[in-house]
Design a protein around this motif. Structure first.
Motif, PDB file in Angstrom:
ATOM      1  N   ASP A   6      32.772-124.361 -86.683  1.00 49.22           N
ATOM      2  CA  ASP A   6      33.623-125.480 -86.852  1.00 49.22           C
ATOM      3  C   ASP A   6      32.946-126.534 -87.970  1.00 49.22           C
ATOM      4  N   SER A   7      33.611-127.429 -87.952  1.00 48.79           N
ATOM      5  CA  SER A   7      33.085-128.591 -89.056  1.00 48.79           C
ATOM      6  C   SER A   7      31.866-129.359 -88.606  1.00 48.79           C
ATOM      7  N   LEU A   8      31.380-129.135 -87.540  1.00 50.68           N
ATOM      8  CA  LEU A   8      30.155-129.720 -86.891  1.00 50.68           C
ATOM      9  C   LEU A   8      28.907-128.835 -86.866  1.00 50.68           C
ATOM     10  N   GLU A   9      29.428-127.378 -87.355  1.00 50.70           N
ATOM     11  CA  GLU A   9      28.395-126.404 -87.553  1.00 50.70           C
ATOM     12  C   GLU A   9      28.138-125.553 -86.238  1.00 50.70           C
ATOM     13  N   ASN A  10      28.984-125.763 -85.403  1.00 48.44           N
ATOM     14  CA  ASN A  10      28.721-125.104 -84.129  1.00 48.44           C
ATOM     15  C   ASN A  10      29.494-123.789 -84.176  1.00 48.44           C
ATOM     16  N   MET A  11      28.616-122.794 -83.620  1.00 47.62           N
ATOM     17  CA  MET A  11      29.537-121.612 -83.653  1.00 47.62           C
ATOM     18  C   MET A  11      30.481-121.384 -82.524  1.00 47.62           C
ATOM     19  N   THR A  12      31.689-120.828 -83.248  1.00 51.40           N
ATOM     20  CA  THR A  12      33.020-121.071 -82.373  1.00 51.40           C
ATOM     21  C   THR A  12      33.378-119.732 -82.095  1.00 51.40           C
ATOM     22  N   SER A  13      32.957-118.490 -82.739  1.00 54.10           N
ATOM     23  CA  SER A  13      33.043-117.284 -82.310  1.00 54.10           C
ATOM     24  C   SER A  13      31.817-116.413 -82.704  1.00 54.10           C
ATOM     25  N   ARG A  14      31.586-115.084 -81.924  1.00 57.64           N
ATOM     26  CA  ARG A  14      30.731-114.323 -82.301  1.00 57.64           C
ATOM     27  C   ARG A  14      31.288-112.985 -81.755  1.00 57.64           C
ATOM     28  N   ASN A  15      31.466-112.163 -82.842  1.00 53.51           N
ATOM     29  CA  ASN A  15      31.826-110.707 -82.220  1.00 53.51           C
ATOM     30  C   ASN A  15      32.791-110.538 -81.309  1.00 53.51           C
ATOM     31  N   GLY A  16      33.823-111.313 -81.444  1.00 55.31           N
ATOM     32  CA  GLY A  16      34.952-111.451 -80.413  1.00 55.31           C
ATOM     33  C   GLY A  16      34.811-112.327 -79.291  1.00 55.31           C
ATOM     34  N   ASP A  17      33.544-113.012 -79.218  1.00 53.53           N
ATOM     35  CA  ASP A  17      33.562-114.002 -78.149  1.00 53.53           C
ATOM     36  C   ASP A  17      34.208-115.359 -78.727  1.00 53.53           C
ATOM     37  N   HIS A  18      34.725-116.262 -77.725  1.00 55.84           N
ATOM     38  CA  HIS A  18      35.218-117.390 -78.043  1.00 55.84           C
ATOM     39  C   HIS A  18      34.303-118.625 -77.571  1.00 55.84           C
ATOM     40  N   ILE A  19      33.586-119.509 -78.017  1.00 59.98           N
ATOM     41  CA  ILE A  19      32.717-120.410 -77.560  1.00 59.98           C
ATOM     42  C   ILE A  19      33.511-121.896 -77.827  1.00 59.98           C
ATOM     43  N   VAL A  20      33.390-122.662 -76.536  1.00 60.27           N
ATOM     44  CA  VAL A  20      33.963-123.885 -76.583  1.00 60.27           C
ATOM     45  C   VAL A  20      32.647-124.830 -76.304  1.00 60.27           C
ATOM     46  N   TYR A  21      33.014-126.101 -76.750  1.00 61.79           N
ATOM     47  CA  TYR A  21      31.642-127.128 -76.778  1.00 61.79           C
ATOM     48  C   TYR A  21      32.219-128.248 -76.099  1.00 61.79           C
ATOM     49  N   ASN A  22      31.453-129.080 -75.356  1.00 60.77           N
ATOM     50  CA  ASN A  22      31.861-130.457 -74.749  1.00 60.77           C
ATOM     51  C   ASN A  22      31.700-131.496 -75.782  1.00 60.77           C
TER      52      ASN A  22
END
Length: 60
Positions: A6-22
């Motif tokens: 994302d724009s904050l350089e957080n990884m949001t997806s990895r090989n089909g996995d979806h990552i959400v941040y607080n």
């Protein structure tokens, strides 16, 4: 391997996995392409205190 950020350089997806941040930029959950869901809880100072695996309705 396929990664998106994302724009904050957080990884949001990895090989089909979806990552959400607080709101603190910590990982809140990961939804895997296999249907598993990992949820993370943190204490007031930001240290992780719990990791839960939820799959097929089973919570560990």
């Amino acid at each position: 391997m396929n990664y998106t950020y994302d724009s904050l350089e957080n990884m949001t997806s990895r090989n089909g996995d979806h990552i959400v941040y607080n709101e603190l930029g910590k990982i809140a959950s990961i939804d895997t392409e296999n249907g598993d869901r990992f949820e993370y809880d943190y204490e007031y100072s930001g240290n992780r205190i719990k990791k839960s695996l939820k799959n097929s309705g089973i919570i560990t």
